[in-house]
Design a protein around this motif. Structure first.
Motif, PDB file in Angstrom:
ATOM      1  N   LEU A 173      -2.011  10.475  23.245  1.00 36.49           N
ATOM      2  CA  LEU A 173      -2.659   9.328  22.471  1.00 36.49           C
ATOM      3  C   LEU A 173      -3.498   9.947  20.926  1.00 36.49           C
ATOM      4  O   LEU A 173      -3.159   9.315  20.146  1.00 36.49           O
ATOM      5  N   HIS A 174      -3.816  11.208  21.231  1.00 37.62           N
ATOM      6  CA  HIS A 174      -4.826  11.585  19.987  1.00 37.62           C
ATOM      7  C   HIS A 174      -4.258  12.841  19.274  1.00 37.62           C
ATOM      8  O   HIS A 174      -4.558  13.060  18.223  1.00 37.62           O
ATOM      9  N   ILE A 175      -3.161  13.441  19.591  1.00 37.91           N
ATOM     10  CA  ILE A 175      -2.240  14.255  19.016  1.00 37.91           C
ATOM     11  C   ILE A 175      -0.894  13.872  18.211  1.00 37.91           C
ATOM     12  O   ILE A 175      -0.603  13.778  17.320  1.00 37.91           O
ATOM     13  N   THR A 176      -0.077  13.619  19.575  1.00 40.57           N
ATOM     14  CA  THR A 176       1.289  13.235  19.313  1.00 40.57           C
ATOM     15  C   THR A 176       1.521  11.974  18.409  1.00 40.57           C
ATOM     16  O   THR A 176       2.268  12.019  17.548  1.00 40.57           O
ATOM     17  N   VAL A 177       0.842  10.909  18.943  1.00 38.32           N
ATOM     18  CA  VAL A 177       1.021   9.563  18.104  1.00 38.32           C
ATOM     19  C   VAL A 177       0.625   9.615  16.761  1.00 38.32           C
ATOM     20  O   VAL A 177       1.272   9.257  15.881  1.00 38.32           O
ATOM     21  N   PRO A 178      -0.627  10.167  16.501  1.00 36.52           N
ATOM     22  CA  PRO A 178      -0.926  10.194  15.114  1.00 36.52           C
ATOM     23  C   PRO A 178      -0.427  11.131  14.318  1.00 36.52           C
ATOM     24  O   PRO A 178      -0.132  10.843  13.074  1.00 36.52           O
ATOM     25  N   SER A 179       0.173  12.183  15.086  1.00 40.51           N
ATOM     26  CA  SER A 179       1.154  13.080  14.071  1.00 40.51           C
ATOM     27  C   SER A 179       2.569  12.469  13.847  1.00 40.51           C
ATOM     28  O   SER A 179       3.135  12.687  12.637  1.00 40.51           O
ATOM     29  N   LEU A 180       2.817  11.502  14.460  1.00 39.32           N
ATOM     30  CA  LEU A 180       4.005  10.837  14.384  1.00 39.32           C
ATOM     31  C   LEU A 180       3.885   9.759  13.197  1.00 39.32           C
ATOM     32  O   LEU A 180       4.947   9.210  12.980  1.00 39.32           O
ATOM     33  N   ILE A 181       2.886   8.916  13.101  1.00 45.60           N
ATOM     34  CA  ILE A 181       2.602   7.946  12.378  1.00 45.60           C
ATOM     35  C   ILE A 181       3.192   8.038  10.937  1.00 45.60           C
ATOM     36  O   ILE A 181       3.857   7.087  10.269  1.00 45.60           O
ATOM     37  N   PRO A 182       2.867   9.095  10.256  1.00 43.62           N
ATOM     38  CA  PRO A 182       3.633   9.327   8.772  1.00 43.62           C
ATOM     39  C   PRO A 182       5.074   9.216   8.742  1.00 43.62           C
ATOM     40  O   PRO A 182       5.631   8.547   7.904  1.00 43.62           O
ATOM     41  N   MET A 183       5.769   9.629  10.028  1.00 43.32           N
ATOM     42  CA  MET A 183       7.377   9.381  10.007  1.00 43.32           C
ATOM     43  C   MET A 183       7.587   7.997  10.192  1.00 43.32           C
ATOM     44  O   MET A 183       8.607   7.491   9.864  1.00 43.32           O
ATOM     45  N   VAL A 184       6.875   7.223  11.088  1.00 43.20           N
ATOM     46  CA  VAL A 184       6.918   5.732  11.423  1.00 43.20           C
ATOM     47  C   VAL A 184       7.076   5.119  10.158  1.00 43.20           C
ATOM     48  O   VAL A 184       7.809   4.140  10.041  1.00 43.20           O
ATOM     49  N   VAL A 185       5.925   5.370   9.340  1.00 43.06           N
ATOM     50  CA  VAL A 185       5.874   4.934   7.829  1.00 43.06           C
ATOM     51  C   VAL A 185       6.845   5.047   7.099  1.00 43.06           C
ATOM     52  O   VAL A 185       7.623   4.051   6.490  1.00 43.06           O
ATOM     53  N   VAL A 186       7.361   6.341   7.019  1.00 46.16           N
ATOM     54  CA  VAL A 186       8.751   6.521   6.118  1.00 46.16           C
ATOM     55  C   VAL A 186      10.035   5.683   6.679  1.00 46.16           C
ATOM     56  O   VAL A 186      10.548   5.023   5.940  1.00 46.16           O
ATOM     57  N   VAL A 187      10.210   5.606   7.821  1.00 52.33           N
ATOM     58  CA  VAL A 187      11.320   5.302   8.574  1.00 52.33           C
ATOM     59  C   VAL A 187      11.286   3.566   8.489  1.00 52.33           C
ATOM     60  O   VAL A 187      12.199   2.969   7.915  1.00 52.33           O
ATOM     61  N   GLY A 188      10.140   3.152   8.928  1.00 49.78           N
ATOM     62  CA  GLY A 188       9.888   1.664   8.772  1.00 49.78           C
ATOM     63  C   GLY A 188       9.990   1.062   7.181  1.00 49.78           C
ATOM     64  O   GLY A 188      10.740   0.047   7.083  1.00 49.78           O
ATOM     65  N   THR A 189       9.275   1.790   6.313  1.00 45.96           N
ATOM     66  CA  THR A 189       9.396   1.344   4.843  1.00 45.96           C
ATOM     67  C   THR A 189      10.782   1.539   4.187  1.00 45.96           C
ATOM     68  O   THR A 189      11.350   0.659   3.447  1.00 45.96           O
ATOM     69  N   LEU A 190      11.650   2.636   4.603  1.00 38.54           N
ATOM     70  CA  LEU A 190      12.879   2.740   4.012  1.00 38.54           C
ATOM     71  C   LEU A 190      13.977   1.828   4.518  1.00 38.54           C
ATOM     72  O   LEU A 190      14.981   1.526   4.034  1.00 38.54           O
ATOM     73  N   ALA A 191      13.602   1.187   5.790  1.00 39.87           N
ATOM     74  CA  ALA A 191      14.477   0.441   6.582  1.00 39.87           C
ATOM     75  C   ALA A 191      14.334  -1.185   6.093  1.00 39.87           C
ATOM     76  O   ALA A 191      15.315  -1.902   6.093  1.00 39.87           O
ATOM     77  N   LEU A 192      13.387  -1.404   5.238  1.00 39.90           N
ATOM     78  CA  LEU A 192      13.301  -2.461   4.304  1.00 39.90           C
ATOM     79  C   LEU A 192      14.397  -2.923   3.528  1.00 39.90           C
ATOM     80  O   LEU A 192      14.722  -4.152   3.536  1.00 39.90           O
ATOM     81  N   GLY A 193      15.164  -1.768   3.070  1.00 31.24           N
ATOM     82  CA  GLY A 193      16.263  -1.878   2.062  1.00 31.24           C
ATOM     83  C   GLY A 193      17.388  -2.457   2.872  1.00 31.24           C
ATOM     84  O   GLY A 193      18.387  -3.080   2.088  1.00 31.24           O
ATOM     85  N   ASN A 194      17.384  -2.461   4.194  1.00 31.29           N
ATOM     86  CA  ASN A 194      18.401  -3.239   5.096  1.00 31.29           C
ATOM     87  C   ASN A 194      18.271  -4.339   5.575  1.00 31.29           C
ATOM     88  O   ASN A 194      18.720  -4.457   6.618  1.00 31.29           O
ATOM     89  N   VAL A 195      17.071  -5.024   5.067  1.00 29.25           N
ATOM     90  CA  VAL A 195      16.620  -6.267   5.898  1.00 29.25           C
ATOM     91  C   VAL A 195      17.686  -7.402   5.827  1.00 29.25           C
ATOM     92  O   VAL A 195      17.925  -8.205   6.453  1.00 29.25           O
TER      93      VAL A 195
ATOM     94  N   ILE B 253      18.992  -8.588  -3.919  1.00 30.04           N
ATOM     95  CA  ILE B 253      17.590  -8.737  -3.229  1.00 30.04           C
ATOM     96  C   ILE B 253      17.566  -7.529  -2.350  1.00 30.04           C
ATOM     97  O   ILE B 253      16.470  -6.692  -2.077  1.00 30.04           O
ATOM     98  N   SER B 254      18.680  -6.932  -1.835  1.00 33.10           N
ATOM     99  CA  SER B 254      18.496  -5.394  -1.310  1.00 33.10           C
ATOM    100  C   SER B 254      18.153  -4.474  -2.246  1.00 33.10           C
ATOM    101  O   SER B 254      17.339  -3.623  -1.715  1.00 33.10           O
ATOM    102  N   MET B 255      18.512  -4.530  -3.543  1.00 25.32           N
ATOM    103  CA  MET B 255      18.285  -3.511  -4.486  1.00 25.32           C
ATOM    104  C   MET B 255      16.511  -3.285  -4.657  1.00 25.32           C
ATOM    105  O   MET B 255      16.104  -2.421  -4.641  1.00 25.32           O
ATOM    106  N   ILE B 256      16.245  -4.816  -4.650  1.00 20.69           N
ATOM    107  CA  ILE B 256      14.697  -4.974  -5.099  1.00 20.69           C
ATOM    108  C   ILE B 256      13.907  -4.425  -3.658  1.00 20.69           C
ATOM    109  O   ILE B 256      12.811  -3.560  -4.056  1.00 20.69           O
ATOM    110  N   LEU B 257      14.519  -4.635  -2.634  1.00 23.94           N
ATOM    111  CA  LEU B 257      13.714  -4.122  -1.384  1.00 23.94           C
ATOM    112  C   LEU B 257      13.792  -2.679  -1.232  1.00 23.94           C
ATOM    113  O   LEU B 257      12.903  -2.163  -0.800  1.00 23.94           O
ATOM    114  N   ILE B 258      14.772  -2.035  -1.629  1.00 21.98           N
ATOM    115  CA  ILE B 258      14.883  -0.553  -1.511  1.00 21.98           C
ATOM    116  C   ILE B 258      14.110  -0.139  -2.552  1.00 21.98           C
ATOM    117  O   ILE B 258      13.248   1.003  -2.137  1.00 21.98           O
ATOM    118  N   LEU B 259      13.882  -0.478  -3.801  1.00 18.67           N
ATOM    119  CA  LEU B 259      12.881  -0.130  -4.780  1.00 18.67           C
ATOM    120  C   LEU B 259      11.506  -0.129  -4.104  1.00 18.67           C
ATOM    121  O   LEU B 259      10.751   0.522  -4.093  1.00 18.67           O
TER     122      LEU B 259
END
Length: 296
Positions: free
Chosen positions: A203-225, A275-281
């Motif tokens: 809860l206090h080490i593993t999950v917080p350490s993964l949050i930056p990767m979650v942000v990266v993967v989640g935001t990059l996935a917006l381009g495929n919405v 729309i996909s190009m705008i979302l990717i940017l």
């Protein structure tokens, strides 16, 4: 010139990929002009009637096209969400397995579906989920009436999303396992000395350490919405589920190749691409702002 003398072999290595990209990605872009025409194959691009933005107006006036956009958004967003959450949770659980042999065996089993095409998996799912298939036989043994998984609109969406998660979650786990491998072991050692349990460490080490990767993967996935998975839908859907299962890509396919409305189909494809190009940017900007991730 000195730099080129040192690196020219690398440029030669890139040349086939560049030629492939130009031939199959850039030259065909000349066909975008069909989005502004009442395109007739026998007249060609130069002979077809110019209609301006009529195809785009028609896109927002047709009830079926608006339903297709809505279907695409629902299916794509749900896939994005669960293909982020499920690998995240699975990676944490897999990381808790201490027997290396068992861990690697599980990894191999969950990776395997990713490497199977939807042509193969589609045939398997059609047999398994048929009204007289294996799944309905199991449900029947519990007194449950047969479910038409691939012929009823709401069940079709559910089937598409669940089968996509099953196919991809193992492969998507790789990025989170790589992030877990980068966590400093001294953090866990210090927490053990302080008396932290495995749950507290997670809860206090593993999950917080993964949050930056979650942000990266989640935001990059917006381009495929707007990419809800043409291969999967095309191999599973049928006219009974067009209302809630038809997406932009399958709609374009039918409109262009079956109904012959190539100008209208091109307009839909162009709308999706813009729309996909705008979302990717936007997603790259968000990934850089929130997680310091950038490609260029």
């Amino acid at each position: 010139m000195r730099s080129l003398q040192r690196t020219w072999p690398f440029h030669i290595m890139l040349l086939p990929a560049i030629i492939f990209l130009i031939v199959f990605s850039y030259i065909p872009m000349g066909g975008i002009v069909m989005a502004f025409q009442n395109y007739k194959p026998w007249l060609g691009i130069t002979g077809s009637e110019w209609v301006g933005l009529d195809n785009f107006r028609f896109l927002f006036q047709r009830e079926d096209s608006l339903q297709v956009v809505w279907n695409t958004l629902i299916i794509a967003v749900l896939k994005m969400f669960f293909n982020l959450v499920v690998p995240f949770v699975f990676a944490i659980l897999l990381n808790e397995i201490r027997k290396v042999g068992l861990q690697r065996s599980i990894q191999t089993l969950v990776y395997l579906p990713h490497f199977l095409s939807w042509v193969i998996l589609g045939g398997i799912l059609i047999d398994l989920l048929a009204t007289d298939g294996f799944m309905n036989r199991i449900l029947g043994s519990f007194g449950i009436q047969p479910i038409f998984f691939l012929g009823e609109n709401n069940w079709f969406r559910f089937t598409v999303i669940v089968s996509d998660i099953w196919k991809e979650f193992g492969y998507n786990t790789i990025v989170f396992l790589a992030a877990l491998a980068g966590i400093n072991p001294s953090l866990y050692e210090a927490s053990e000395m302080d008396g932290a349990s495995r749950w507290r460490q997670t809860l206090h080490i593993t999950v917080p350490s993964l949050i930056p990767m979650v942000v990266v993967v989640g935001t990059l996935a917006l381009g495929n919405v707007l990419n809800a998975g043409f291969d999967q839908i095309f191999n599973l859907y049928n006219p009974l589920v067009y209302q809630k299962g038809d997406i932009i890509d399958t709609f374009v396919y039918r409109t262009a190749l079956i109904n012959g409305e190539m100008g209208f189909a091109t307009a839909i494809g162009l709308f999706k691409s813009v729309i996909s190009m705008i979302l990717i940017l936007i997603s790259y900007r968000l990934a850089y702002k929130w997680a310091g991730y950038r490609i260029f």
